[in-house]
Design a protein around this motif. Structure first.
Motif, PDB file in Angstrom:
ATOM      1  N   MET A 153       1.365  -1.227   0.049  1.00 34.78           N
ATOM      2  CA  MET A 153      -0.004  -0.234  -0.233  1.00 34.78           C
ATOM      3  C   MET A 153       1.126   0.955   0.528  1.00 34.78           C
ATOM      4  N   TRP A 154       1.459   1.596   1.088  1.00 42.43           N
ATOM      5  CA  TRP A 154       1.684   2.864   1.881  1.00 42.43           C
ATOM      6  C   TRP A 154       3.057   2.937   0.421  1.00 42.43           C
ATOM      7  N   SER A 155       3.838   2.099   0.229  1.00 38.04           N
ATOM      8  CA  SER A 155       5.588   1.370  -0.911  1.00 38.04           C
ATOM      9  C   SER A 155       4.887   2.445  -2.255  1.00 38.04           C
ATOM     10  N   GLY A 156       3.139   1.476  -2.808  1.00 35.20           N
ATOM     11  CA  GLY A 156       2.838   1.481  -3.755  1.00 35.20           C
ATOM     12  C   GLY A 156       2.115   3.306  -4.388  1.00 35.20           C
ATOM     13  N   ILE A 157       1.493   3.583  -3.094  1.00 36.91           N
ATOM     14  CA  ILE A 157       1.480   4.725  -3.118  1.00 36.91           C
ATOM     15  C   ILE A 157       2.500   6.212  -3.077  1.00 36.91           C
ATOM     16  N   PHE A 158       3.685   5.864  -2.996  1.00 35.59           N
ATOM     17  CA  PHE A 158       4.484   6.421  -2.987  1.00 35.59           C
ATOM     18  C   PHE A 158       5.126   6.715  -4.246  1.00 35.59           C
ATOM     19  N   SER A 159       5.458   5.127  -4.305  1.00 33.78           N
ATOM     20  CA  SER A 159       5.855   5.145  -6.102  1.00 33.78           C
ATOM     21  C   SER A 159       5.174   5.247  -6.899  1.00 33.78           C
ATOM     22  N   ALA A 160       4.048   4.995  -6.975  1.00 30.48           N
ATOM     23  CA  ALA A 160       3.192   6.518  -7.881  1.00 30.48           C
ATOM     24  C   ALA A 160       2.902   7.545  -7.697  1.00 30.48           C
ATOM     25  N   ALA A 161       3.301   8.091  -7.019  1.00 25.34           N
ATOM     26  CA  ALA A 161       2.994   9.322  -6.714  1.00 25.34           C
ATOM     27  C   ALA A 161       4.813   9.767  -6.913  1.00 25.34           C
ATOM     28  N   ILE A 162       5.835   9.499  -7.006  1.00 23.10           N
ATOM     29  CA  ILE A 162       6.468  10.008  -7.140  1.00 23.10           C
ATOM     30  C   ILE A 162       6.370   9.927  -9.307  1.00 23.10           C
ATOM     31  N   SER A 163       6.192   9.091  -9.448  1.00 24.76           N
ATOM     32  CA  SER A 163       6.238   8.636 -10.954  1.00 24.76           C
ATOM     33  C   SER A 163       5.790   9.942 -11.654  1.00 24.76           C
ATOM     34  N   ILE A 164       4.482   9.864 -11.023  1.00 26.81           N
ATOM     35  CA  ILE A 164       3.613  10.876 -11.363  1.00 26.81           C
ATOM     36  C   ILE A 164       4.006  12.853 -10.862  1.00 26.81           C
ATOM     37  N   THR A 165       4.705  12.600 -10.032  1.00 23.82           N
ATOM     38  CA  THR A 165       5.434  13.981 -10.049  1.00 23.82           C
ATOM     39  C   THR A 165       6.793  13.832 -10.950  1.00 23.82           C
ATOM     40  N   VAL A 166       7.696  13.108 -11.335  1.00 22.21           N
ATOM     41  CA  VAL A 166       8.567  13.403 -12.006  1.00 22.21           C
ATOM     42  C   VAL A 166       7.364  13.893 -13.755  1.00 22.21           C
ATOM     43  N   VAL A 167       6.848  13.886 -14.011  1.00 21.58           N
ATOM     44  CA  VAL A 167       5.953  14.407 -14.802  1.00 21.58           C
ATOM     45  C   VAL A 167       5.678  15.524 -14.450  1.00 21.58           C
ATOM     46  N   PHE A 168       4.947  15.915 -13.600  1.00 13.83           N
ATOM     47  CA  PHE A 168       4.325  17.329 -13.225  1.00 13.83           C
ATOM     48  C   PHE A 168       5.837  18.300 -13.234  1.00 13.83           C
ATOM     49  N   ILE A 169       6.604  18.211 -12.280  1.00 17.86           N
ATOM     50  CA  ILE A 169       7.622  19.559 -12.706  1.00 17.86           C
ATOM     51  C   ILE A 169       8.127  20.058 -13.552  1.00 17.86           C
ATOM     52  N   PRO A 170       8.672  19.374 -14.896  1.00 16.69           N
ATOM     53  CA  PRO A 170       8.252  20.780 -15.321  1.00 16.69           C
ATOM     54  C   PRO A 170       7.387  21.277 -15.745  1.00 16.69           C
ATOM     55  N   GLN A 171       5.717  21.052 -15.451  1.00 11.33           N
ATOM     56  CA  GLN A 171       4.951  22.289 -15.761  1.00 11.33           C
ATOM     57  C   GLN A 171       4.869  23.379 -14.314  1.00 11.33           C
ATOM     58  N   TYR A 172       5.095  22.995 -13.423  1.00 10.21           N
ATOM     59  CA  TYR A 172       5.224  23.604 -12.372  1.00 10.21           C
ATOM     60  C   TYR A 172       6.637  24.906 -12.994  1.00 10.21           C
ATOM     61  N   PHE A 173       7.294  24.677 -12.931  1.00  8.66           N
ATOM     62  CA  PHE A 173       8.865  24.875 -13.153  1.00  8.66           C
ATOM     63  C   PHE A 173       8.891  25.889 -14.616  1.00  8.66           C
ATOM     64  N   ARG A 174       8.073  25.055 -15.726  1.00 12.96           N
ATOM     65  CA  ARG A 174       7.428  26.098 -16.558  1.00 12.96           C
ATOM     66  C   ARG A 174       6.985  27.823 -15.737  1.00 12.96           C
ATOM     67  N   VAL A 175       5.704  27.356 -15.998  1.00 15.40           N
ATOM     68  CA  VAL A 175       4.887  28.618 -14.887  1.00 15.40           C
ATOM     69  C   VAL A 175       6.000  29.659 -14.502  1.00 15.40           C
ATOM     70  N   ILE A 176       6.554  29.386 -13.049  1.00 19.90           N
ATOM     71  CA  ILE A 176       6.938  29.455 -12.100  1.00 19.90           C
ATOM     72  C   ILE A 176       8.328  30.155 -12.807  1.00 19.90           C
ATOM     73  N   ARG A 177       9.159  29.987 -13.927  1.00 27.11           N
ATOM     74  CA  ARG A 177       9.659  30.604 -14.259  1.00 27.11           C
ATOM     75  C   ARG A 177       9.835  31.263 -15.220  1.00 27.11           C
ATOM     76  N   ALA A 178       8.445  32.158 -15.644  1.00 29.62           N
ATOM     77  CA  ALA A 178       8.047  32.640 -16.858  1.00 29.62           C
ATOM     78  C   ALA A 178       7.635  33.929 -15.944  1.00 29.62           C
ATOM     79  N   GLU A 179       6.876  33.070 -14.600  1.00 29.62           N
ATOM     80  CA  GLU A 179       6.473  34.601 -13.980  1.00 29.62           C
ATOM     81  C   GLU A 179       7.741  35.328 -13.024  1.00 29.62           C
ATOM     82  N   THR A 180       8.631  34.734 -12.797  1.00 29.18           N
ATOM     83  CA  THR A 180       9.711  35.323 -12.317  1.00 29.18           C
ATOM     84  C   THR A 180      10.575  35.686 -13.296  1.00 29.18           C
ATOM     85  N   ILE A 181      10.445  35.619 -14.025  1.00 28.68           N
ATOM     86  CA  ILE A 181      11.318  36.290 -15.430  1.00 28.68           C
ATOM     87  C   ILE A 181      10.432  37.841 -15.202  1.00 28.68           C
ATOM     88  N   ARG A 182       9.466  37.940 -15.718  1.00 25.85           N
ATOM     89  CA  ARG A 182       8.438  39.346 -15.172  1.00 25.85           C
ATOM     90  C   ARG A 182       8.630  39.570 -14.326  1.00 25.85           C
TER      91      ARG A 182
END
Length: 318
Positions: A153-182
């Motif tokens: 259960m818990w290792s599976g939840i964290f495994s799935a969560a970390i797998s999804i995290t790697v996919v989502f990080i670039p989205q937040y990175f792009r938004v925050i980077r663009a706003e920071t430059i502005r």
């Protein structure tokens, strides 16, 4: 009291609800209701479900009855219990995945946008490379690397969560980077530099608050994508062990052979749970995104002008 009301009215969903009208308001309310039902079901799962998620019975593939209202699966699991407990698994994965994505993505976006230079170039290239991979394929690779594709259960939840995290990080990175430059070129940031404020203080106190205003919108959209990714991992056999926790994707996978035999109940209810949850989160996120866009809000004003002046405007003209 006025301060409390103003703070309440500025909450993301409340403020968007006040701006909405017509069909858009109906979509937003439908999204709020469906999302609230999903969260309440997850919170009250121990009270709603008559059985545990991993509890097995001798009756296999039994049709819906008074004992098992949604029937049982080929493995002897109660379908109603698995569907209800599956909401908790989905919520835990969403919270862990999106929280990690926001934390890492915001920090990297602030550093990349404010410092710039070689660090910015490296982070942008890495983010673009990750973003180019198909979401589910990247999540599968990460799941295999972290837990060899199967886990409790818990290792599976964290495994799935970390797998999804790697996919989502670039989205937040792009938004925050663009706003920071502005924001880096804004007068209040330049004033802070002139008075001798450190880079950490400027990023934490001046840029961070203004750069993260759109995060609630991205969160709602990513939550629905996280559920689909989790269901996809479970469906392909890279999710959580059925004896550890309930997961909708796994149940759908094992319902394929049942469907050919006319046993519909093992697949309909988990599938409906996925569809309704994703639909509710998508309606909520897309409605908030549309209402946050000034160009889309401007269409309403244009529509009002085309319909002619109001009574008050006629009296002013007279």
């Amino acid at each position: 009291m006025e301060t409390k009301k103003s703070l309440f009215s500025r909450l993301p969903v409340v403020s968007q609800l006040k701006k909405s009208m017509g069909l858009q308001r109906g979509m937003l309310i439908a999204g709020i209701v469906m999302t609230a039902a999903f969260l309440l079901t997850a919170a009250l799962a121990p009270l709603i479900s008559p059985y545990g998620a991993t509890q097995r019975f001798n009756e296999t593939q039994a049709p819906p009855s008074s004992v098992h209202i949604w029937g049982t699966t080929a493995g002897g699991y109660d379908v109603f219990a698995r569907t209800i407990w599956g909401t908790q698994t989905a919520v835990l994965v969403i919270v862990v995945a999106v929280a990690l994505s926001i934390f890492i993505g915001v920090i990297l976006g602030l550093l990349s946008g404010y410092i710039g230079g070689w660090l910015d170039r490296i982070l942008v290239v890495v983010a673009d490379a990750i973003y180019a991979f198909p979401t589910l394929l990247l999540a599968m690779v990460m799941s295999i690397a972290i837990s060899q594709g199967r886990s409790n259960m818990w290792s599976g939840i964290f495994s799935a969560a970390i797998s999804i995290t790697v996919v989502f990080i670039p989205q937040y990175f792009r938004v925050i980077r663009a706003e920071t430059i502005r924001l880096k070129a804004e007068p209040f940031v330049e004033s802070a530099i002139v008075v001798g404020a450190s880079s950490v203080r400027i990023m934490a106190r001046h840029i961070y608050k203004n750069a993260t205003r759109t995060l609630p919108l991205i969160f709602t959209l990513n939550a629905s994508e996280a559920i689909l990714t989790l269901a996809g991992l479970g469906f392909l056999g890279f999710g959580i062990e059925p004896s550890s926790a309930a997961e909708w994707g796994y149940d759908l996978n094992h319902a394929q052979t049942d469907a050919a035999s006319g046993i519909w109940w093992t697949g309909v209810f988990p599938g409906a749970a996925i569809v309704l949850t994703v639909l509710g989160l998508t309606l909520l996120g897309e409605s908030m995104n549309d209402l946050n866009d000034p160009r889309l809000r401007g269409r309403k004003r244009v529509g009002k002008k085309k319909n002619g002046p109001t009574k008050d405007e006629e009296l002013v003209d007279a």
